[in-house]
Design an enzyme around this catalytic site. Structure first.
Site, short mmCIF file in Angstrom:
data_model
loop_
_atom_site.label_atom_id
_atom_site.label_comp_id
_atom_site.label_asym_id
_atom_site.label_seq_id
_atom_site.Cartn_x
_atom_site.Cartn_y
_atom_site.Cartn_z
N GLU B 31 -35.82 -17.19 28.40
CA GLU B 31 -35.45 -15.84 28.02
C GLU B 31 -33.98 -15.60 28.39
O GLU B 31 -33.59 -15.84 29.53
CB GLU B 31 -36.34 -14.83 28.77
CG GLU B 31 -37.82 -14.98 28.42
CD GLU B 31 -38.75 -14.39 29.46
OE1 GLU B 31 -38.25 -13.71 30.39
OE2 GLU B 31 -39.96 -14.62 29.35
N ALA B 61 -42.24 -14.53 26.82
CA ALA B 61 -43.63 -14.95 27.00
C ALA B 61 -43.62 -16.27 27.77
O ALA B 61 -43.36 -17.33 27.19
CB ALA B 61 -44.31 -15.12 25.65
N GLU B 62 -43.89 -16.21 29.07
CA GLU B 62 -43.72 -17.40 29.90
C GLU B 62 -44.71 -18.50 29.55
O GLU B 62 -44.36 -19.68 29.56
CB GLU B 62 -43.83 -17.02 31.38
CG GLU B 62 -42.58 -16.33 31.94
CD GLU B 62 -42.50 -14.85 31.58
OE1 GLU B 62 -43.46 -14.32 31.01
OE2 GLU B 62 -41.46 -14.23 31.88
N GLN B 84 -37.26 -16.74 34.46
CA GLN B 84 -36.16 -15.87 34.89
C GLN B 84 -36.18 -15.59 36.40
O GLN B 84 -35.14 -15.60 37.05
CB GLN B 84 -36.22 -14.57 34.10
CG GLN B 84 -34.87 -13.98 33.87
CD GLN B 84 -34.86 -13.10 32.64
OE1 GLN B 84 -35.63 -12.15 32.55
NE2 GLN B 84 -34.01 -13.40 31.69
N PHE B 85 -37.37 -15.35 36.93
CA PHE B 85 -37.50 -15.11 38.38
C PHE B 85 -38.84 -15.69 38.85
O PHE B 85 -39.80 -15.79 38.08
CB PHE B 85 -37.49 -13.61 38.69
CG PHE B 85 -36.12 -12.99 38.63
CD1 PHE B 85 -35.28 -13.01 39.73
CD2 PHE B 85 -35.68 -12.39 37.46
CE1 PHE B 85 -34.02 -12.43 39.67
CE2 PHE B 85 -34.42 -11.81 37.41
CZ PHE B 85 -33.58 -11.84 38.51
N ASP B 86 -38.87 -16.01 40.17
CA ASP B 86 -40.07 -16.56 40.80
C ASP B 86 -41.36 -15.85 40.44
O ASP B 86 -42.34 -16.45 40.05
CB ASP B 86 -39.87 -16.52 42.34
CG ASP B 86 -39.07 -15.31 42.78
OD1 ASP B 86 -39.58 -14.18 42.59
OD2 ASP B 86 -37.95 -15.48 43.28
N GLY B 87 -41.34 -14.51 40.56
CA GLY B 87 -42.57 -13.76 40.35
C GLY B 87 -43.02 -13.68 38.91
O GLY B 87 -44.10 -13.18 38.61
N PHE B 88 -42.21 -14.20 38.00
CA PHE B 88 -42.56 -14.18 36.58
C PHE B 88 -43.18 -15.49 36.10
O PHE B 88 -43.50 -15.64 34.92
CB PHE B 88 -41.34 -13.90 35.70
CG PHE B 88 -40.61 -12.62 36.01
CD1 PHE B 88 -41.19 -11.64 36.81
CD2 PHE B 88 -39.36 -12.37 35.48
CE1 PHE B 88 -40.52 -10.46 37.09
CE2 PHE B 88 -38.68 -11.20 35.75
CZ PHE B 88 -39.25 -10.24 36.56
N HIS B 131 -39.09 -10.33 42.30
CA HIS B 131 -37.80 -11.01 42.12
C HIS B 131 -37.35 -11.75 43.37
O HIS B 131 -36.18 -12.13 43.47
CB HIS B 131 -36.72 -9.99 41.74
CG HIS B 131 -36.85 -9.42 40.36
ND1 HIS B 131 -37.87 -8.59 40.00
CD2 HIS B 131 -36.07 -9.57 39.26
CE1 HIS B 131 -37.72 -8.24 38.73
NE2 HIS B 131 -36.63 -8.83 38.26
#
Lengths: 382, 326
Positions: B31, B61-62, B84-88, B131
């Site tokens: 993304e 959409a991961e 994009q970030f760890d929590g995603f 994040h």
């Protein structure tokens, strides 16, 4: 086959489409049909097919042998030779029709029930049984027949198919990709994401949903409030519902969608409207969740019987042909039975094989420990 | 000039550029990786130079990103995916764990899965929820995955290229709060083995083992301890799967003491694994139990509390004192 259940109904030509708009899941779906349940050949304005008697007999043979293989695998499970079996009984036309539409350079991403498609790809049926016997988790080389490993997590493979198709497009190749999944998988996010990605990147992929009406015990109504094929419209590509028990229609519709993909026009969703005659797998009991009359009604639409009727009525096959095919079916079943029983358990050390392509220190360490542990029994003379 | 002083994020950018340049099968996906160059600009300018076909902006959409990367790998490509970030990463966790990690084994080795998943991870930048997390143990626990994390620009540059060249799926955790830290990168060096730990600081009284963002904290702790006359050895593990236990063992046999430091919650974390293995390997060399310093068994806190949550100099030094007190 019970004639009563269909006798009252005039064979419906698919050119006269019945509106499915009144309720979400019509029992009279709007679908493409080229061969009625009574074995009558009908035409469809968008989908033509012209097959030689040889080709028609070929489709019939594929379906009969696939059903026989499936029956044998079910029996082998009951005899304790397989831990589980996912039967395709009733879905032969959807699988053979779509499978025979494929070119050698096309690539297939199946679920765990695509035994008929595997047959069309030239995968030795005994290869399919390893995972059900518990000797491997797939075990064949997907690139040999362009037939990917069975995928058990529902819908995951639709994304693999989409990515693969994106690669095909990048390569400038004109082959196509087909992803199989069921009505239950249509509820999964991965399937929706694969629709998005394939549409956005115009990927040459065909989504072939076998709506067999049941996701284990949950009916299609529990998955969707609109006919599944209509979902494609919201993603920006065509969807079509085909009579999944009509091998000719499945062949024609899939061929058309594959050609569309090859021309660079992007994905298509095909909903093959069919019925799972047996259980989801040998582990469940359909009598707990569905009525016999439903199965009886679908038996009247049997994909194999209708083509047999057509072949006989047209004089394309005589009794000698059918007898010979029965004999061939028995030979196939015998070969499968013997192969399964002869299938060796994997070597103990196989636990550690192929976890990594480039090796991994922990796996090496544990492999050595396990080998020493195994060797200790030999030293003790056990 | 072969040696350049680069921020870690720029080193990653140069590394990706080199990989795209060297191998036409390498693809960047994620993304905002194209025109924007990623939210941390790690992919800055790559789409401009290599085109939309190589540096691919994806839908949000991961699972789709990782799932299609698997398909592209099956077709012979080497996708480098950015989460994009760890929590995603969790929407993609299913594809990573049930599909990516197992494909090679399920095919009895006939197919390979050269997919790299880059994940900016960890806290310390004052971000909002999801994040700042450190989910490395959740990936290291999965057979079939390799999990690595650089702590400096040189490792960022070389480890990423080594990960891309690997035929195994690699989860590449980038310490986001070190993105702007500058250090030397020798682009003509011959890099060491990808999964070998590095002695970041030589010492003789106690060993600190860390990776990613915590290496810097541990090196600073070693400097502070030195002022009190304590000699602290710092190991940069670099790889969480596999873990280079040999290097840890060698150090612990010398110092007799070990503290593992990471940002992730201590409970079931990588420190637990290291403590258990080193206790097995070095039982008779240990002068004190292996201690762990890390996050608490609580959701990563709001930014105003993260300094309390994250292991800092004081908590590491406190653990050093506790260990030396045995």
């Amino acid at each position: 086959m019970t004639v009563e259940s269909t006798a009252a109904r005039k064979p419906r030509r698919s050119t006269k489409r019945v509106s499915a708009a009144k309720k979400p899941q019509s029992s009279e779906p709007q679908l493409v049909q080229l061969l009625t349940p009574e074995g009558e050949r009908v035409e469809h304005p968008e989908y033509e097919i012209d097959l030689t008697p040889d080709e028609l007999r070929g489709l019939y043979r594929d379906m009969v042998l696939t059903r026989r293989f499936d029956a044998e695998a079910t029996a082998l499970q009951r005899q304790g030779e397989l831990g589980l079996w996912a039967s395709l009984l009733g879905q032969e036309a959807a699988q053979i029709g779509s499978g025979r539409a494929l070119r050698d350079d096309d690539y297939v991403f199946p679920t765990y029930r695509e035994h008929g498609v595997a047959w069309c790809r030239g995968v030795d049926p005994t290869n399919l049984l390893g995972m059900f016997r518990g000797v491997n988790h797939g075990g064949w080389d997907p690139t040999t027949n362009n037939f990917h490993l069975y995928t058990i997590v529902i819908g995951s493979q639709t994304l693999h198919a989409t990515g693969y198709a994106m690669g095909v497009a990048k390569d400038g190749a004109d082959s196509a990709v087909i992803a199989y999944f069921g009505d239950g998988a249509s509820s999964q996010g991965d399937v929706a994401e694969s629709f998005t990605f394939s549409a956005v990147y115009n990927a040459p992929v065909v989504f072939f949903c076998q709506n067999n009406q049941w996701a284990i015990s949950e009916p299609t109504e529990r998955q969707t409030r609109v006919p599944l094929y209509q979902r494609a419209q919201g993603f920006g590509f065509p969807g079509v519902r085909v009579d999944g028990n009509d091998v000719l229609a499945c062949l024609a519709v899939t061929r058309s969608a594959l050609e569309r993909a090859r021309r660079g026009e992007g994905p298509t969703l095909i909903e093959a409207f069919t019925y799972r005659m047996g259980a989801h797998t040998t582990s469940d009991d359909p009598t707990k969740y569905r009525h016999d009359d439903e199965r009886v009604a679908w038996e009247a639409k049997d994909p194999i019987l209708r083509l047999r009727t057509y072949l006989q009525n047209e004089g394309h096959a005589d009794e000698a042909y059918f007898t010979a095919l029965d004999e061939e079916s028995d030979q196939l079943a015998k070969r499968v039975r013997e192969a399964v029983r002869a299938m060796p358990d994997p070597d103990h050390m196989a636990i550690f094989d192929n976890v990594y392509a480039d090796g991994h220190a922990l796996v090496d360490e544990e492999r050595a420990q396990f080998a020493a542990y195994q060797a200790s029994f030999a030293e003790e003379g056990n | 000039m072969a040696v350049q002083k680069l921020p870690l994020a720029k080193a990653l950018n140069e590394s990706l550029r080199k990989a795209l340049d060297t191998d036409p099968k390498v693809l960047i996906m994620g993304e905002d990786v194209g025109k924007l160059g990623g939210v941390f600009r790690v992919t800055d300018g790559l789409q401009k130079d290599f085109g939309e076909d190589r540096v691919i902006d994806t839908p949000l959409a991961e699972s789709g990103i990782v799932g299609t990367a698997i398909g592209l790998a099956l077709r012979g490509y080497r996708p480098v995916v950015e989460i994009q970030f760890d929590g995603f990463v969790f929407p993609a966790y299913d594809q990573i764990v049930t599909q990516l990690a197992k494909m090679h084994a399920r095919a009895l080795g006939k197919i390979k899965m050269p997919v790299v998943i880059r994940i900016p991870y960890g806290g310390g930048i004052g971000a909002v929820e999801h994040h700042s997390e450190s989910p490395e143990a959740l990936f290291a626990h999965v057979p079939g995955l390799k999990v690595i994390s650089p702590s400096n620009s040189s490792d960022a540059y070389w480890m990423l290229q080594q990960a891309i060249q690997s035929d195994d799926p690699v989860i590449f955790f980038e310490p986001k709060r070190r993105y702007w830290d500058k250090s030397d990168v020798d682009v003509e060096a011959i890099p060491g083995p990808l999964h070998k730990a590095r002695v970041a600081q030589v010492g003789s009284d106690i060993t600190l083992a860390a990776y990613g963002p915590m290496v810097k904290v541990c090196v600073e702790a070693a400097a502070a301890a030195a002022e009190e006359g304590k000699s602290v050895e710092v190991l940069d593990l670099r790889s969480m799967s596999p873990i280079d236990f040999d290097t840890i063992q060698t150090s612990v046999e010398k110092t007799g003491r070990l503290i593992v430091v990471h940002e992730a919650p201590v409970f079931y974390g990588s420190g637990a694994e290291i403590a258990a293995r080193i206790t097995e390997r070095c039982f008779y060399h240990l002068e004190a139990p292996v201690l762990r310093v890390g996050g608490y068994h609580a959701p990563y806190p709001p930014a105003r509390l993260e300094e309390e949550y994250l292991p800092g100099l004081d908590r590491v030094l406190d653990a050093v004192d506790r260990s030396l007190a045995y």
